[in-house]
Design an enzyme around this catalytic site. Structure first.
Site, mmCIF file in Angstrom:
data_model
loop_
_atom_site.group_PDB
_atom_site.id
_atom_site.type_symbol
_atom_site.label_atom_id
_atom_site.label_comp_id
_atom_site.label_asym_id
_atom_site.label_seq_id
_atom_site.Cartn_x
_atom_site.Cartn_y
_atom_site.Cartn_z
ATOM 1 N N LYS A 159 41.573 43.626 36.440
ATOM 2 C CA LYS A 159 41.246 42.998 37.727
ATOM 3 C C LYS A 159 41.645 43.895 38.897
ATOM 4 O O LYS A 159 42.815 44.237 39.076
ATOM 5 C CB LYS A 159 41.969 41.644 37.818
ATOM 6 C CG LYS A 159 41.551 40.760 38.971
ATOM 7 C CD LYS A 159 42.230 39.398 38.835
ATOM 8 C CE LYS A 159 41.730 38.392 39.841
ATOM 9 N NZ LYS A 159 42.334 37.053 39.631
ATOM 10 N N GLU B 15 38.934 33.066 32.707
ATOM 11 C CA GLU B 15 40.235 33.656 32.990
ATOM 12 C C GLU B 15 41.341 32.665 32.614
ATOM 13 O O GLU B 15 41.192 31.459 32.772
ATOM 14 C CB GLU B 15 40.314 33.993 34.478
ATOM 15 C CG GLU B 15 41.619 34.626 34.919
ATOM 16 C CD GLU B 15 41.743 34.706 36.435
ATOM 17 O OE1 GLU B 15 42.387 35.648 36.914
ATOM 18 O OE2 GLU B 15 41.198 33.820 37.141
ATOM 19 N N CYS C 39 37.561 36.278 38.622
ATOM 20 C CA CYS C 39 37.931 35.295 39.636
ATOM 21 C C CYS C 39 37.770 35.837 41.067
ATOM 22 O O CYS C 39 36.658 35.966 41.559
ATOM 23 C CB CYS C 39 39.354 34.808 39.372
ATOM 24 S SG CYS C 39 39.738 33.195 40.082
#
Length: 334
Positions: A133, A60, A166
Protein backbone atom coordinates in the site's frame (compact mmCIF):
# COMPACT_ATOMS: atom_id res chain seq x y z
CA UNK A 1 -22.97 -3.04 -21.56
CA UNK A 2 -24.78 -3.89 -18.34
CA UNK A 3 -24.13 -6.93 -16.19
CA UNK A 4 -26.29 -8.78 -13.69
CA UNK A 5 -23.57 -11.24 -12.73
CA UNK A 6 -23.47 -14.83 -13.86
CA UNK A 7 -22.65 -18.37 -12.81
CA UNK A 8 -20.93 -19.29 -16.06
CA UNK A 9 -17.80 -18.19 -17.85
CA UNK A 10 -18.51 -15.74 -20.68
CA UNK A 11 -17.36 -16.68 -24.18
CA UNK A 12 -14.97 -13.74 -24.08
CA UNK A 13 -13.67 -11.98 -21.00
CA UNK A 14 -14.09 -13.53 -17.56
CA UNK A 15 -16.31 -13.82 -14.50
CA UNK A 16 -15.19 -12.14 -11.27
CA UNK A 17 -16.47 -12.68 -7.73
CA UNK A 18 -15.85 -10.15 -4.94
CA UNK A 19 -16.49 -11.44 -1.41
CA UNK A 20 -17.95 -9.06 1.19
CA UNK A 21 -16.10 -10.85 3.97
CA UNK A 22 -17.45 -10.20 7.50
CA UNK A 23 -15.18 -7.87 9.43
CA UNK A 24 -13.04 -10.23 11.55
CA UNK A 25 -12.85 -9.88 15.33
CA UNK A 26 -9.23 -10.85 15.95
CA UNK A 27 -7.65 -11.10 19.39
CA UNK A 28 -5.08 -13.87 18.93
CA UNK A 29 -3.06 -15.77 16.36
CA UNK A 30 -5.65 -18.52 16.63
CA UNK A 31 -8.24 -16.07 15.30
CA UNK A 32 -6.00 -15.35 12.30
CA UNK A 33 -5.68 -19.06 11.59
CA UNK A 34 -9.47 -19.32 11.75
CA UNK A 35 -9.83 -16.45 9.24
CA UNK A 36 -7.44 -18.15 6.84
CA UNK A 37 -9.47 -21.35 7.05
CA UNK A 38 -12.66 -19.36 6.47
CA UNK A 39 -11.21 -17.55 3.45
CA UNK A 40 -10.04 -20.82 1.90
CA UNK A 41 -13.40 -22.46 2.56
CA UNK A 42 -15.18 -19.47 1.01
CA UNK A 43 -12.93 -19.54 -2.04
CA UNK A 44 -13.79 -23.18 -2.70
CA UNK A 45 -17.50 -22.61 -2.03
CA UNK A 46 -17.56 -19.65 -4.41
CA UNK A 47 -15.97 -21.72 -7.16
CA UNK A 48 -18.51 -24.49 -6.55
CA UNK A 49 -21.44 -22.07 -6.67
CA UNK A 50 -20.09 -20.08 -9.61
CA UNK A 51 -18.22 -22.70 -11.64
CA UNK A 52 -17.26 -20.21 -14.34
CA UNK A 53 -15.55 -17.79 -11.97
CA UNK A 54 -11.87 -17.13 -12.71
CA UNK A 55 -10.99 -14.33 -10.28
CA UNK A 56 -12.01 -14.25 -6.59
CA UNK A 57 -11.26 -11.17 -4.50
CA UNK A 58 -11.18 -10.76 -0.71
CA UNK A 59 -11.13 -7.38 1.10
CA UNK A 60 -8.37 -5.64 2.99
CA UNK A 61 -7.91 -6.90 6.57
CA UNK A 62 -9.81 -10.12 5.89
CA UNK A 63 -6.83 -12.21 7.04
CA UNK A 64 -5.68 -10.37 10.17
CA UNK A 65 -8.51 -8.03 11.10
CA UNK A 66 -8.33 -4.50 12.51
CA UNK A 67 -7.45 -4.90 16.17
CA UNK A 68 -5.62 -1.59 16.53
CA UNK A 69 -4.27 -2.58 19.95
CA UNK A 70 -2.42 -5.53 18.45
CA UNK A 71 -2.14 -5.07 14.69
CA UNK A 72 1.55 -4.10 14.89
CA UNK A 73 2.54 -6.95 17.22
CA UNK A 74 4.80 -9.70 15.95
CA UNK A 75 2.09 -12.25 16.77
CA UNK A 76 -0.22 -10.67 14.20
CA UNK A 77 2.24 -10.23 11.31
CA UNK A 78 2.84 -12.56 8.36
CA UNK A 79 5.52 -12.97 5.72
CA UNK A 80 5.10 -12.85 1.94
CA UNK A 81 5.81 -15.49 0.84
CA UNK A 82 5.18 -17.49 3.98
CA UNK A 83 3.31 -20.43 5.45
CA UNK A 84 -0.02 -18.65 5.22
CA UNK A 85 0.39 -17.51 1.63
CA UNK A 86 1.31 -21.09 0.75
CA UNK A 87 -2.11 -22.16 2.06
CA UNK A 88 -3.76 -19.53 -0.12
CA UNK A 89 -1.68 -20.63 -3.11
CA UNK A 90 -2.70 -24.25 -2.61
CA UNK A 91 -6.37 -23.25 -2.50
CA UNK A 92 -6.13 -21.19 -5.71
CA UNK A 93 -4.40 -24.07 -7.46
CA UNK A 94 -7.02 -26.57 -6.31
CA UNK A 95 -9.89 -24.30 -7.36
CA UNK A 96 -8.12 -23.24 -10.57
CA UNK A 97 -8.75 -19.54 -9.95
CA UNK A 98 -6.88 -16.28 -9.59
CA UNK A 99 -7.11 -15.01 -6.01
CA UNK A 100 -6.58 -11.56 -4.50
CA UNK A 101 -5.68 -11.68 -0.79
CA UNK A 102 -4.78 -9.18 1.93
CA UNK A 103 -1.75 -9.57 4.23
CA UNK A 104 -0.28 -7.32 6.92
CA UNK A 105 3.34 -8.07 6.07
CA UNK A 106 6.32 -8.08 8.40
CA UNK A 107 8.84 -5.51 7.19
CA UNK A 108 12.16 -7.14 6.21
CA UNK A 109 13.76 -4.16 7.96
CA UNK A 110 13.08 -4.91 11.62
CA UNK A 111 13.63 -1.23 12.44
CA UNK A 112 10.54 -0.14 10.48
CA UNK A 113 6.81 -0.75 10.72
CA UNK A 114 5.02 -3.47 8.71
CA UNK A 115 3.55 -3.13 5.24
CA UNK A 116 -0.09 -3.43 4.23
CA UNK A 117 0.19 -5.84 1.30
CA UNK A 118 -1.99 -7.38 -1.40
CA UNK A 119 -1.09 -10.39 -3.51
CA UNK A 120 -2.50 -11.98 -6.64
CA UNK A 121 -2.10 -15.74 -6.95
CA UNK A 122 -2.63 -17.46 -10.30
CA UNK A 123 -4.39 -20.82 -10.94
CA UNK A 124 -1.01 -22.58 -10.81
CA UNK A 125 -0.55 -21.41 -7.23
CA UNK A 126 2.12 -18.81 -8.00
CA UNK A 127 2.22 -15.30 -6.55
CA UNK A 128 2.27 -13.21 -9.73
CA UNK A 129 1.81 -9.78 -8.15
CA UNK A 130 2.78 -8.30 -4.81
CA UNK A 131 1.75 -4.77 -3.95
CA UNK A 132 2.47 -2.76 -0.81
CA UNK A 133 0.00 0.00 0.00
CA UNK A 134 1.48 3.27 -1.18
CA UNK A 135 -0.91 5.55 0.69
CA UNK A 136 -1.79 4.30 4.20
CA UNK A 137 -4.95 5.88 5.61
CA UNK A 138 -3.15 8.45 7.73
CA UNK A 139 -3.26 9.38 10.51
CA UNK A 140 -5.02 6.22 11.76
CA UNK A 141 -2.97 3.56 9.93
CA UNK A 142 0.61 2.91 11.06
CA UNK A 143 1.80 0.98 7.99
CA UNK A 144 5.11 1.79 6.34
CA UNK A 145 4.65 3.44 2.92
CA UNK A 146 4.90 0.92 0.10
CA UNK A 147 8.08 0.61 -1.91
CA UNK A 148 7.08 -1.60 -4.87
CA UNK A 149 5.33 1.00 -7.01
CA UNK A 150 2.18 -0.04 -8.88
CA UNK A 151 2.84 -3.43 -10.52
CA UNK A 152 0.64 -4.83 -13.30
CA UNK A 153 0.24 -8.51 -14.21
CA UNK A 154 -1.58 -10.67 -16.74
CA UNK A 155 -4.95 -11.99 -15.61
CA UNK A 156 -7.83 -14.01 -17.05
CA UNK A 157 -9.68 -13.22 -20.27
CA UNK A 158 -7.16 -10.77 -21.69
CA UNK A 159 -7.04 -8.69 -18.53
CA UNK A 160 -4.10 -6.78 -17.16
CA UNK A 161 -4.58 -6.50 -13.42
CA UNK A 162 -3.43 -4.04 -10.78
CA UNK A 163 -4.46 -3.82 -7.13
CA UNK A 164 -4.84 -0.82 -4.88
CA UNK A 165 -5.71 -0.97 -1.19
CA UNK A 166 -8.53 1.08 0.34
CA UNK A 167 -7.32 4.70 0.66
CA UNK A 168 -5.11 4.22 -2.41
CA UNK A 169 -8.34 4.43 -4.40
CA UNK A 170 -8.83 8.03 -3.28
CA UNK A 171 -5.58 9.02 -5.03
CA UNK A 172 -6.43 9.53 -8.74
CA UNK A 173 -2.78 9.61 -9.73
CA UNK A 174 -2.37 6.01 -8.58
CA UNK A 175 -5.19 4.75 -10.81
CA UNK A 176 -3.62 6.70 -13.67
CA UNK A 177 -0.25 5.07 -12.94
CA UNK A 178 -1.83 1.62 -13.19
CA UNK A 179 -3.52 2.49 -16.49
CA UNK A 180 -0.35 4.10 -17.84
CA UNK A 181 1.39 0.75 -17.27
CA UNK A 182 -1.33 -1.10 -19.19
CA UNK A 183 -3.88 -2.07 -16.52
CA UNK A 184 -7.41 -2.54 -17.87
CA UNK A 185 -8.97 -4.03 -14.69
CA UNK A 186 -8.19 -2.07 -11.51
CA UNK A 187 -8.95 -3.94 -8.27
CA UNK A 188 -9.58 -2.17 -4.97
CA UNK A 189 -9.67 -4.08 -1.68
CA UNK A 190 -10.82 -2.11 1.34
CA UNK A 191 -11.61 -2.08 5.03
CA UNK A 192 -13.51 1.20 5.12
CA UNK A 193 -16.26 2.09 7.59
CA UNK A 194 -19.33 4.10 6.65
CA UNK A 195 -17.77 7.57 6.96
CA UNK A 196 -16.58 7.43 3.35
CA UNK A 197 -19.28 5.27 1.76
CA UNK A 198 -20.34 7.87 -0.83
CA UNK A 199 -16.74 8.74 -1.68
CA UNK A 200 -15.98 5.03 -2.19
CA UNK A 201 -18.70 4.78 -4.83
CA UNK A 202 -17.66 8.05 -6.47
CA UNK A 203 -13.96 7.20 -6.75
CA UNK A 204 -14.55 3.67 -8.02
CA UNK A 205 -16.50 5.22 -10.89
CA UNK A 206 -14.11 8.09 -11.53
CA UNK A 207 -11.05 5.83 -11.53
CA UNK A 208 -12.74 3.77 -14.25
CA UNK A 209 -13.84 6.73 -16.35
CA UNK A 210 -10.65 8.76 -16.18
CA UNK A 211 -8.60 5.80 -17.38
CA UNK A 212 -10.96 3.80 -19.62
CA UNK A 213 -10.61 0.69 -17.47
CA UNK A 214 -12.88 -1.55 -15.44
CA UNK A 215 -12.77 -1.24 -11.66
CA UNK A 216 -13.68 -4.08 -9.29
CA UNK A 217 -13.89 -3.03 -5.66
CA UNK A 218 -14.86 -4.86 -2.47
CA UNK A 219 -15.05 -3.83 1.18
CA UNK A 220 -15.43 -5.64 4.48
CA UNK A 221 -19.01 -5.88 5.77
CA UNK A 222 -20.54 -5.87 9.23
CA UNK A 223 -20.01 -4.42 12.71
CA UNK A 224 -16.90 -4.85 14.87
CA UNK A 225 -18.36 -3.25 18.03
CA UNK A 226 -16.94 0.15 17.03
CA UNK A 227 -17.58 0.78 13.32
CA UNK A 228 -19.85 -0.56 10.62
CA UNK A 229 -18.13 -1.68 7.43
CA UNK A 230 -20.37 -1.11 4.46
CA UNK A 231 -19.64 -3.94 2.02
CA UNK A 232 -21.09 -2.54 -1.22
CA UNK A 233 -18.85 -4.35 -3.66
CA UNK A 234 -18.90 -2.48 -6.95
CA UNK A 235 -18.02 -3.31 -10.54
CA UNK A 236 -17.68 -0.32 -12.87
CA UNK A 237 -17.52 -0.23 -16.63
CA UNK A 238 -14.72 1.62 -18.41
CA UNK A 239 -17.17 4.45 -19.15
CA UNK A 240 -17.62 5.09 -15.43
CA UNK A 241 -21.07 3.56 -15.09
CA UNK A 242 -21.81 1.03 -12.36
CA UNK A 243 -22.46 -2.45 -13.74
CA UNK A 244 -23.06 -4.21 -10.41
CA UNK A 245 -23.54 -2.79 -6.92
CA UNK A 246 -23.57 -4.92 -3.78
CA UNK A 247 -25.47 -4.22 -0.59
CA UNK A 248 -24.33 -4.08 3.03
CA UNK A 249 -24.62 -7.78 3.69
CA UNK A 250 -21.72 -9.75 5.17
CA UNK A 251 -20.94 -12.80 3.01
CA UNK A 252 -22.57 -11.27 -0.07
CA UNK A 253 -20.81 -12.37 -3.26
CA UNK A 254 -20.80 -9.68 -5.93
CA UNK A 255 -20.27 -11.15 -9.40
CA UNK A 256 -19.97 -9.67 -12.85
CA UNK A 257 -18.75 -10.34 -16.36
CA UNK A 258 -15.69 -8.35 -17.41
CA UNK A 259 -14.69 -7.84 -21.04
CA UNK A 260 -11.16 -6.37 -21.07
CA UNK A 261 -11.12 -6.20 -24.88
CA UNK A 262 -13.87 -3.58 -24.75
CA UNK A 263 -11.74 -1.32 -22.57
CA UNK A 264 -8.77 -1.92 -24.88
CA UNK A 265 -10.90 -1.07 -27.91
CA UNK A 266 -12.07 2.19 -26.32
CA UNK A 267 -8.49 3.20 -25.66
CA UNK A 268 -7.60 2.52 -29.29
CA UNK A 269 -10.67 3.92 -31.05
CA UNK A 270 -12.09 6.78 -28.98
CA UNK A 271 -11.32 10.35 -29.94
CA UNK A 272 -13.52 12.41 -27.65
CA UNK A 273 -12.92 11.69 -23.95
CA UNK A 274 -9.81 9.58 -24.51
CA UNK A 275 -8.39 11.54 -21.63
CA UNK A 276 -5.53 9.29 -20.62
CA UNK A 277 -4.10 9.94 -24.10
CA UNK A 278 -5.06 13.61 -24.17
CA UNK A 279 -3.10 14.32 -20.99
CA UNK A 280 0.18 13.84 -22.84
CA UNK A 281 -0.95 15.14 -26.25
CA UNK A 282 -2.69 18.44 -25.56
CA UNK A 283 -4.28 20.15 -28.53
CA UNK A 284 -3.21 17.55 -31.10
CA UNK A 285 -5.64 18.95 -33.69
CA UNK A 286 -3.93 22.33 -33.76
CA UNK A 287 -0.46 20.95 -33.11
CA UNK A 288 0.30 17.59 -34.76
CA UNK A 289 1.20 15.09 -32.06
CA UNK A 290 0.05 17.53 -29.41
CA UNK A 291 1.89 19.27 -26.61
CA UNK A 292 3.62 16.67 -24.46
CA UNK A 293 4.28 18.84 -21.42
CA UNK A 294 1.03 19.39 -19.55
CA UNK A 295 2.68 22.14 -17.51
CA UNK A 296 1.42 20.74 -14.22
CA UNK A 297 3.40 22.19 -11.34
CA UNK A 298 2.51 19.51 -8.82
CA UNK A 299 3.79 16.73 -11.08
CA UNK A 300 7.10 18.52 -11.56
CA UNK A 301 7.39 19.17 -7.83
CA UNK A 302 6.57 15.55 -6.97
CA UNK A 303 9.24 14.32 -9.37
CA UNK A 304 11.76 16.70 -7.84
CA UNK A 305 10.83 15.75 -4.26
CA UNK A 306 9.58 19.30 -3.59
CA UNK A 307 5.82 18.75 -3.29
CA UNK A 308 4.38 21.27 -0.83
CA UNK A 309 0.90 22.73 -0.47
CA UNK A 310 0.43 26.50 -0.04
CA UNK A 311 -1.29 25.87 3.32
CA UNK A 312 0.97 23.04 4.49
CA UNK A 313 2.76 25.01 7.21
CA UNK A 314 -0.58 25.78 8.86
CA UNK A 315 -2.03 22.25 8.87
CA UNK A 316 -3.07 20.87 12.26
CA UNK A 317 -2.52 17.12 11.72
CA UNK A 318 0.66 15.87 10.07
CA UNK A 319 1.59 12.92 12.30
CA UNK A 320 -0.12 10.08 14.15
CA UNK A 321 -0.13 11.54 17.65
CA UNK A 322 -3.93 12.00 17.61
CA UNK A 323 -4.12 8.18 17.67
CA UNK A 324 -1.35 7.78 20.23
CA UNK A 325 1.46 6.96 17.81
CA UNK A 326 4.99 8.26 18.47
CA UNK A 327 6.27 10.97 16.16
CA UNK A 328 9.89 9.84 15.97
CA UNK A 329 9.48 7.18 13.28
CA UNK A 330 11.12 3.78 13.45
CA UNK A 331 9.51 0.54 14.58
CA UNK A 332 6.84 0.82 17.25
CA UNK A 333 3.96 -1.25 18.61
CA UNK A 334 5.85 -4.56 18.75
Amino acid sequence: MGSIGSMGKPIEGFLVAAIQFPVPIVNSRKDIDHNIESIIRTLHATKAGYPGVELIIFPEYSTQGLNTAKWLSEEFLLDVPGKETELYAKACKEAKVYGVLSIMERNPDSNENPYNTAIIIDPQGKIILKYRKLFPWNPIEPWYPGDLGMPVCEGPGGSKLAVCICHDGMIPELAREAAYKGCNVYIRISGYSTQVNDQWILTNRSNAWHNLMYTVSVNLAGYDNVFYYFGEGQICNFDGTTLVQGHRNPWEIVTGEIYPKMADNARLSWGLENNIYNLGHRGYVAKPGGEHDAGLTYIKDLAAGKYKLPWEDHMKIKDGSIYGYPTTGGRFGK
